[in-house]
Scaffold this active site. Structure first.
Site, PDB file in Angstrom:
ATOM      1  N   SER A 102       0.815  -1.212   0.000  1.00  0.00           N
ATOM      2  CA  SER A 102       0.000   0.000   0.000  1.00  0.00           C
ATOM      3  C   SER A 102       0.853   1.269   0.000  1.00  0.00           C
ATOM      4  O   SER A 102       1.640   1.493  -0.911  1.00  0.00           O
ATOM      5  CB  SER A 102      -0.964  -0.043   1.193  1.00  0.00           C
ATOM      6  OG  SER A 102      -1.899   0.995   1.132  1.00  0.00           O
ATOM      7  N   ASP A 240      -2.586   6.322  -3.310  1.00  0.00           N
ATOM      8  CA  ASP A 240      -1.425   5.691  -2.677  1.00  0.00           C
ATOM      9  C   ASP A 240      -0.944   4.553  -3.576  1.00  0.00           C
ATOM     10  O   ASP A 240      -1.460   4.351  -4.676  1.00  0.00           O
ATOM     11  CB  ASP A 240      -1.764   5.202  -1.268  1.00  0.00           C
ATOM     12  CG  ASP A 240      -2.886   4.179  -1.244  1.00  0.00           C
ATOM     13  OD1 ASP A 240      -3.696   4.172  -2.189  1.00  0.00           O
ATOM     14  OD2 ASP A 240      -2.964   3.386  -0.296  1.00  0.00           O
ATOM     15  N   ASP A 242      -1.188   1.344  -3.807  1.00  0.00           N
ATOM     16  CA  ASP A 242      -2.069   0.300  -4.336  1.00  0.00           C
ATOM     17  C   ASP A 242      -3.442   0.828  -4.699  1.00  0.00           C
ATOM     18  O   ASP A 242      -4.320   0.066  -5.090  1.00  0.00           O
ATOM     19  CB  ASP A 242      -2.177  -0.875  -3.366  1.00  0.00           C
ATOM     20  CG  ASP A 242      -3.016  -0.561  -2.129  1.00  0.00           C
ATOM     21  OD1 ASP A 242      -3.106   0.628  -1.751  1.00  0.00           O
ATOM     22  OD2 ASP A 242      -3.559  -1.508  -1.525  1.00  0.00           O
ATOM     23  N   ASP A 244      -6.034   2.017  -3.082  1.00  0.00           N
ATOM     24  CA  ASP A 244      -7.278   1.749  -2.355  1.00  0.00           C
ATOM     25  C   ASP A 244      -7.761   2.992  -1.618  1.00  0.00           C
ATOM     26  O   ASP A 244      -8.768   2.942  -0.919  1.00  0.00           O
ATOM     27  CB  ASP A 244      -7.129   0.561  -1.403  1.00  0.00           C
ATOM     28  CG  ASP A 244      -6.131   0.797  -0.275  1.00  0.00           C
ATOM     29  OD1 ASP A 244      -5.406   1.818  -0.296  1.00  0.00           O
ATOM     30  OD2 ASP A 244      -6.052  -0.061   0.635  1.00  0.00           O
TER      31      ASP A 244
END
Length: 445
Positions: A102, A240, A242, A244
């Site tokens: 992440s 960010d 990843d 999400d």
């Protein structure tokens, strides 16, 4: 021994804490557990990753582990975490594996698992997987029992089509700068926003495996803020590593955080009659300004502990339509099973396009109160929690602030710290109250 699975899967320094041997073992154990729970068919797993360098190594280990335990593997390549969650359901898979850390720095990596339908694995299943890591006497399949590995070349396109279907209004006329954090959204976000009709300026969208989250993305919005002003854009979106989560920036370069985004989306859903029970789910860290704004519009805010998993649990348990965190994790259960930064951004832009209002005007529905957080080192967190002196001090400050302020004391889950948070109409008021409470906490510990 500490539990291997944290609130967001297995995470650590790649090739040290998170070795390829561990990744292989986790994947193989997951496949065996799934097969044991449902022997009607051969398990199918989808595997995606963000572009950090160690992801190539860990992807190979995960794929090998799954196939060695008899699961067929659909390899998705580099995709956002929410794309992997979506494709678990869309491809009728039994398991999803996302290899990402992440917003963490490049040397870290992680393994996040999704159950059938794209939902987070229950703790009980994670515990079974962890228990199976050291299993002895496991009989591995041979011959045609070994899992097969297939690439899914149109995985990104399937995800973008899903996003477009979930966007209620074309984004035509909007100019957006998107900071992709040199991460998993580098291909997905610019393409999705363009196909929805927006003019797109892509920032930090050239991942080389080493530059993910490096002074860019949602955790470092200063360059995004400057770029929005420089390009005369209507807004900026920061993801960010990843993707999400997302934060936004208005045309003047002012930051619009997850609380403000939720306020805008909540009013949009309420206007459509789609905000179930006129209720929004947020964590205890959400700004009091969000609570006050929602109350003014007849919307109830239910609060959970910090962490998107707790928001998800409340959304599912109560059948609600919107929830999220101040950090920009926003969940829209009608369209996603986890936080989806691209979906959030597209719904926010759709609201701008539909109303013709700039982001600054839409986000002004919420007045973000000054928030001060003081981390107090303590010898004994339990002593602080049980202290009458601390309770009395908190009560005094709450009485002084009344409905215009808020106090939250929260022990750290990983460090010997108590976090003292105070919100008030003025920063000086919040700072003075936080310092005062921090002194009491320090004295009793």
């Amino acid at each position: 021994m500490a539990r291997l699975f944290g609130t967001d899967g297995v995470r650590g320094l790649a090739n040290a804490d998170l070795s390829p041997e561990l990744a292989l073992s986790v994947a193989a154990s997951a496949a065996r557990v799934l097969a044991a729970h449902d022997r009607s068919h051969r398990p199918v797993a989808v595997v995606g990753r963000d572009p950090r360098a160690s992801g190539e190594m860990l992807e190979a280990a995960v794929v090998a582990g799954l196939a060695s335990a008899g699961a067929d593997v659909l390899r998705l390549g580099v995709l956002p975490t929410p794309a992997v969650a979506y494709l678990v359901g869309a491809l009728d898979a039994d398991l999803g594996v996302m290899i990402s850390a992440s917003h963490n720095p490049m040397p870290d990596n992680g393994i996040k698992l999704f159950a059938a339908g794209g939902h987070k694995l229950p703790d009980s299943i994670e515990d079974e997987i962890e228990s199976g890591l050291d299993a002895t006497g496991v009989t591995r399949p041979t011959g045609d029992g070994v899992g097969r590995v297939t690439d899914v070349p149109d995985a990104l396109d399937k995800y973008i089509e899903h996003l477009l279907a979930a966007t209620p209004h074309p984004l035509t006329g909007l100019k957006v700068v998107v900071d992709c954090a040199n991460g998993a959204s580098s291909a997905a976000a610019p393409e999705a926003y363009r196909r929805a009709g927006a003019e797109v300026v892509a920032l930090h969208a050239e991942p080389d495996g080493l530059n993910i989250n490096d002074s860019c993305g949602s955790n470092h919005p200063d360059l995004l803020r400057a770029a929005v002003v420089e390009h005369g854009a209507d807004l900026g979106i920061g993801h960010d590593g990843d993707a999400d989560r997302c934060v936004a920036v208005d045309a003047a370069g002012e930051l619009v955080d997850g609380d403000q985004i939720m306020a805008v989306l909540a009013l949009a859903l309420a206007e459509e009659g789609a905000l179930v029970k006129d209720t929004l789910v947020a964590t205890v860290m959400s700004n009091l300004g969000l609570h006050l704004a929602m109350k003014a519009h007849g919307i109830t805010v239910v609060t959970t502990a910090v962490g998107d998993r707790y928001v998800l649990e409340e959304l599912r348990a109560s059948g609600l339509a919107l929830g999220g965190e101040q950090s920009g994790h926003v969940v829209l259960p009608a369209h996603a099973t986890t936080g989806d930064g691209l979906l959030t951004a597209m719904r926010l832009m759709a609201r701008m396009a539909a109303t013709g209002k700039p982001l600054a005007e839409l986000s002004a529905v919420m007045n973000r109160l000054p928030q001060v957080l003081v981390n107090v080192p303590v010898a004994d967190k339990a002593a602080v929690a049980g202290s009458a002196e601390v309770r009395d001090a908190v009560g005094e400050v709450e009485a002084e602030l009344g409905e215009e302020g808020r106090v939250l004391l929260r022990p750290s889950g990983t460090e010997q710290l108590v976090r003292v948070m105070v919100e008030a109409p003025a920063h000086d008021t919040a700072q003075a109250a936080a310092d005062r409470l921090a002194g009491v906490v320090s004295a009793v510990s």
